[in-house]
Design a protein around this motif. Structure first.
Motif, PDB file in Angstrom:
ATOM      1  N   ALA A  10       0.972  -1.171  -0.094  1.00 45.33           N
ATOM      2  CA  ALA A  10       0.105  -0.155   0.129  1.00 45.33           C
ATOM      3  C   ALA A  10       0.863   1.273  -0.064  1.00 45.33           C
ATOM      4  CB  ALA A  10      -1.026  -0.120   0.989  1.00 45.33           C
ATOM      5  N   ALA A  11       1.931   1.060   0.356  1.00 46.08           N
ATOM      6  CA  ALA A  11       3.054   2.288   0.594  1.00 46.08           C
ATOM      7  C   ALA A  11       3.502   2.602  -0.832  1.00 46.08           C
ATOM      8  CB  ALA A  11       4.222   1.906   1.405  1.00 46.08           C
ATOM      9  N   ASN A  12       3.216   1.926  -1.903  1.00 45.19           N
ATOM     10  CA  ASN A  12       3.841   2.269  -3.200  1.00 45.19           C
ATOM     11  C   ASN A  12       2.553   2.891  -3.912  1.00 45.19           C
ATOM     12  OD1 ASN A  12       6.055   1.001  -2.897  1.00 45.19           O
ATOM     13  ND2 ASN A  12       5.608  -0.955  -3.625  1.00 45.19           N
ATOM     14  N   ALA A  13       1.208   2.956  -3.526  1.00 47.06           N
ATOM     15  CA  ALA A  13       0.019   3.528  -4.213  1.00 47.06           C
ATOM     16  C   ALA A  13       0.263   4.872  -4.646  1.00 47.06           C
ATOM     17  CB  ALA A  13      -1.243   3.342  -3.485  1.00 47.06           C
ATOM     18  N   PRO A  14       0.642   5.667  -3.906  1.00 51.82           N
ATOM     19  CA  PRO A  14       0.874   7.294  -4.292  1.00 51.82           C
ATOM     20  C   PRO A  14       1.818   7.129  -5.372  1.00 51.82           C
ATOM     21  CG  PRO A  14       0.736   7.210  -1.908  1.00 51.82           C
ATOM     22  CD  PRO A  14       0.955   5.754  -2.185  1.00 51.82           C
ATOM     23  N   ARG A  15       2.884   6.508  -5.375  1.00 50.79           N
ATOM     24  CA  ARG A  15       3.742   6.672  -6.536  1.00 50.79           C
ATOM     25  C   ARG A  15       3.228   5.962  -7.773  1.00 50.79           C
ATOM     26  NH1 ARG A  15       7.199   2.488  -7.813  1.00 50.79           N
ATOM     27  NH2 ARG A  15       7.079   1.567  -5.771  1.00 50.79           N
ATOM     28  N   ILE A  16       2.648   5.044  -7.631  1.00 46.74           N
ATOM     29  CA  ILE A  16       2.043   4.311  -8.812  1.00 46.74           C
ATOM     30  C   ILE A  16       1.070   5.212  -9.184  1.00 46.74           C
ATOM     31  CG2 ILE A  16       0.558   2.341  -9.490  1.00 46.74           C
ATOM     32  CD1 ILE A  16       1.908   0.774  -7.453  1.00 46.74           C
ATOM     33  N   GLN A  17       0.115   5.934  -8.835  1.00 46.36           N
ATOM     34  CA  GLN A  17      -0.735   6.880  -9.296  1.00 46.36           C
ATOM     35  C   GLN A  17      -0.128   7.898 -10.058  1.00 46.36           C
ATOM     36  OE1 GLN A  17      -3.177   7.646  -5.646  1.00 46.36           O
ATOM     37  NE2 GLN A  17      -4.952   6.734  -6.425  1.00 46.36           N
ATOM     38  N   ARG A  18       1.052   8.376  -9.344  1.00 43.10           N
ATOM     39  CA  ARG A  18       1.544   9.679 -10.180  1.00 43.10           C
ATOM     40  C   ARG A  18       2.535   9.179 -11.274  1.00 43.10           C
ATOM     41  NH1 ARG A  18       3.955  10.594  -5.892  1.00 43.10           N
ATOM     42  NH2 ARG A  18       6.086   9.630  -6.070  1.00 43.10           N
ATOM     43  N   SER A  19       3.297   7.945 -11.234  1.00 41.82           N
ATOM     44  CA  SER A  19       4.280   7.435 -12.261  1.00 41.82           C
ATOM     45  C   SER A  19       4.114   6.230 -12.903  1.00 41.82           C
ATOM     46  CB  SER A  19       5.648   7.559 -11.393  1.00 41.82           C
ATOM     47  OG  SER A  19       5.818   8.684 -11.078  1.00 41.82           O
ATOM     48  N   GLY A  20       3.090   5.202 -12.386  1.00 46.50           N
ATOM     49  CA  GLY A  20       2.919   4.047 -12.808  1.00 46.50           C
ATOM     50  C   GLY A  20       3.666   3.101 -12.164  1.00 46.50           C
ATOM     51  N   ILE A  21       3.753   1.895 -12.591  1.00 48.78           N
ATOM     52  CA  ILE A  21       4.624   0.686 -11.858  1.00 48.78           C
ATOM     53  C   ILE A  21       6.122   0.563 -12.394  1.00 48.78           C
ATOM     54  CG2 ILE A  21       4.417  -1.734 -11.124  1.00 48.78           C
ATOM     55  CD1 ILE A  21       1.607  -1.579 -11.692  1.00 48.78           C
ATOM     56  N   LEU A  62      -1.429  -4.886   1.532  1.00 55.05           N
ATOM     57  CA  LEU A  62      -1.247  -4.947  -0.035  1.00 55.05           C
ATOM     58  C   LEU A  62      -2.459  -4.308  -0.688  1.00 55.05           C
ATOM     59  CD1 LEU A  62      -0.291  -8.697  -0.223  1.00 55.05           C
ATOM     60  CD2 LEU A  62       1.319  -6.474  -0.486  1.00 55.05           C
ATOM     61  N   VAL A  63      -2.369  -3.754  -1.905  1.00 61.38           N
ATOM     62  CA  VAL A  63      -3.168  -3.192  -2.593  1.00 61.38           C
ATOM     63  C   VAL A  63      -3.372  -3.876  -3.877  1.00 61.38           C
ATOM     64  CG1 VAL A  63      -3.097  -1.012  -1.412  1.00 61.38           C
ATOM     65  CG2 VAL A  63      -1.978  -1.268  -3.387  1.00 61.38           C
ATOM     66  N   ALA A  64      -4.485  -3.823  -4.614  1.00 66.27           N
ATOM     67  CA  ALA A  64      -4.736  -4.536  -5.998  1.00 66.27           C
ATOM     68  C   ALA A  64      -4.575  -3.127  -6.932  1.00 66.27           C
ATOM     69  CB  ALA A  64      -6.003  -5.290  -6.033  1.00 66.27           C
ATOM     70  N   VAL A  65      -3.889  -3.173  -7.962  1.00 68.78           N
ATOM     71  CA  VAL A  65      -3.716  -2.283  -8.941  1.00 68.78           C
ATOM     72  C   VAL A  65      -4.119  -2.833 -10.159  1.00 68.78           C
ATOM     73  CG1 VAL A  65      -2.084  -0.759 -10.253  1.00 68.78           C
ATOM     74  CG2 VAL A  65      -1.579  -1.327  -7.839  1.00 68.78           C
ATOM     75  N   HIS A  66      -5.285  -2.380 -10.651  1.00 68.66           N
ATOM     76  CA  HIS A  66      -5.872  -2.819 -11.864  1.00 68.66           C
ATOM     77  C   HIS A  66      -5.134  -1.990 -13.057  1.00 68.66           C
ATOM     78  CE1 HIS A  66      -9.451  -5.410 -10.382  1.00 68.66           C
ATOM     79  NE2 HIS A  66      -8.787  -4.794  -9.439  1.00 68.66           N
ATOM     80  N   VAL A  67      -4.681  -2.879 -14.087  1.00 72.06           N
ATOM     81  CA  VAL A  67      -4.008  -2.187 -15.289  1.00 72.06           C
ATOM     82  C   VAL A  67      -4.799  -2.669 -16.354  1.00 72.06           C
ATOM     83  CG1 VAL A  67      -1.923  -2.419 -16.271  1.00 72.06           C
ATOM     84  CG2 VAL A  67      -1.845  -2.483 -13.730  1.00 72.06           C
ATOM     85  N   ARG A  68      -4.927  -1.795 -17.340  1.00 64.32           N
ATOM     86  CA  ARG A  68      -5.333  -2.019 -18.736  1.00 64.32           C
ATOM     87  C   ARG A  68      -4.374  -2.188 -19.702  1.00 64.32           C
ATOM     88  NH1 ARG A  68     -10.887  -1.740 -19.583  1.00 64.32           N
ATOM     89  NH2 ARG A  68     -12.046  -0.976 -18.180  1.00 64.32           N
ATOM     90  N   ARG A 118       2.800   2.027 -17.518  1.00 67.48           N
ATOM     91  CA  ARG A 118       2.530   3.547 -17.632  1.00 67.48           C
ATOM     92  C   ARG A 118       1.376   4.232 -16.883  1.00 67.48           C
ATOM     93  NH1 ARG A 118       2.674   1.681 -22.756  1.00 67.48           N
ATOM     94  NH2 ARG A 118       4.576   1.706 -24.001  1.00 67.48           N
ATOM     95  N   PRO A 119       1.804   5.257 -16.365  1.00 61.86           N
ATOM     96  CA  PRO A 119       0.342   6.055 -15.530  1.00 61.86           C
ATOM     97  C   PRO A 119      -0.911   6.030 -15.997  1.00 61.86           C
ATOM     98  CG  PRO A 119       2.210   7.539 -15.422  1.00 61.86           C
ATOM     99  CD  PRO A 119       2.567   6.243 -16.387  1.00 61.86           C
TER     100      PRO A 119
END
Length: 270
Positions: A10-21, A62-68, A118-119
């Protein structure tokens, strides 16, 4: 477009929203990318890796990041065990979804995207329950647990008693720190590489260690000792580890530099 889910701290969520994975994981053949799994009709199967990943710790759960992904995006697909043998084929994302959805038992399967996400490809991020999925491996319940260093979880409930009851021939329980330091001193200066590597192997199973007494090994003439030192201290919370790794990051031997890089990538992905 094909929909996948990536599980992360979950700590990675802000960075993923901003910059992707980030492409922080290594897949088949050492390729860097991102692990994920297709979104299936079964919620349990879609999030099957949750409990296994939770064993290794996470900040805030943990968080679930849905990716298209585009249907024609090339990915690797197969069981996790197929990685080592190079048996995961490269297919398009839509085909990966079709193959996994058609399986009678897709547990233990994975999809690897050989690049960063990508974001704009991040569809949403949401909390994920921490009790879904298998642990260790599918159908592990009722099977004698393995106590090797790669399988066990340090600090887990009953972990110490299990290691004492079912000691692994190569991975413990480890000798005491005093005994390991004595073996290093007895090895001489600069010291027999085989003896030093064995001692460092055991030190790598500890959470903290005598960094001041081991720091001199960063100048050992044999690169295998310096590389083993990297792996030994990588998981320590002892002050000074970061500085020691900074020095080894510029080591003249590529194996030592790659070990430091791998340790830092693993730390960033937690």
């Amino acid at each position: 477009m094909a929909m996948f889910v990536h599980l992360t701290s979950a700590a990675n969520a802000p960075r993923i929203q901003r910059s992707g994975i980030r492409a922080a994981s290594r897949g088949q053949g050492g390729v860097r990318g991102v692990y994920c799994f297709p979104v299936l009709q079964s919620y349990t199967l879609t999030h099957q890796w949750l409990r296994e990943l939770a064993r290794f710790g996470s900040r805030g759960g943990l968080v679930a990041v849905h990716v298209r992904l585009d249907d024609d995006q090339h990915v690797l697909v197969g069981r996790y065990a197929d990685r080592a043998g190079g048996a995961q084929p490269t297919v398009e994302a839509a085909e990966a979804v079709r193959r996994i959805a058609a399986l009678d038992d897709p547990r233990g399967w994975e999809v690897f995207v050989p690049r960063a996400i990508r974001p704009r490809e991040v569809h949403r991020i949401r909390p994920a329950p921490q009790v879904v999925g298998w642990r260790y491996q599918p159908d592990a319940h009722g099977v004698r647990p393995c106590t090797c260093f790669g399988c066990r979880v340090r600090g887990g409930y009953g972990a110490r008693r299990m290691r004492e009851r079912l000691p692994h021939p190569l991975d413990g329980p480890p000798p005491s720190a005093r005994a390991l330091l004595a073996s290093i001193m007895a090895a001489g200066d600069p010291g027999d590489p085989a003896v030093l590597q064995k001692a460092l192997h055991w030190f790598g199973m500890r959470r903290r260690g005598p960094l001041a007494q081991l720091a001199r090994l960063a100048a050992h003439p044999h690169p295998s000792v310096r590389e083993e030192l990297v792996w030994a201290v990588a998981g320590w919370s002892t002050p000074g580890v970061a500085e020691l790794l900074d020095g080894l990051a510029d080591d003249p031997h590529p194996d030592v530099r790659e070990a430091v890089e791998a340790v830092r990538e693993a730390s960033d992905g937690r």
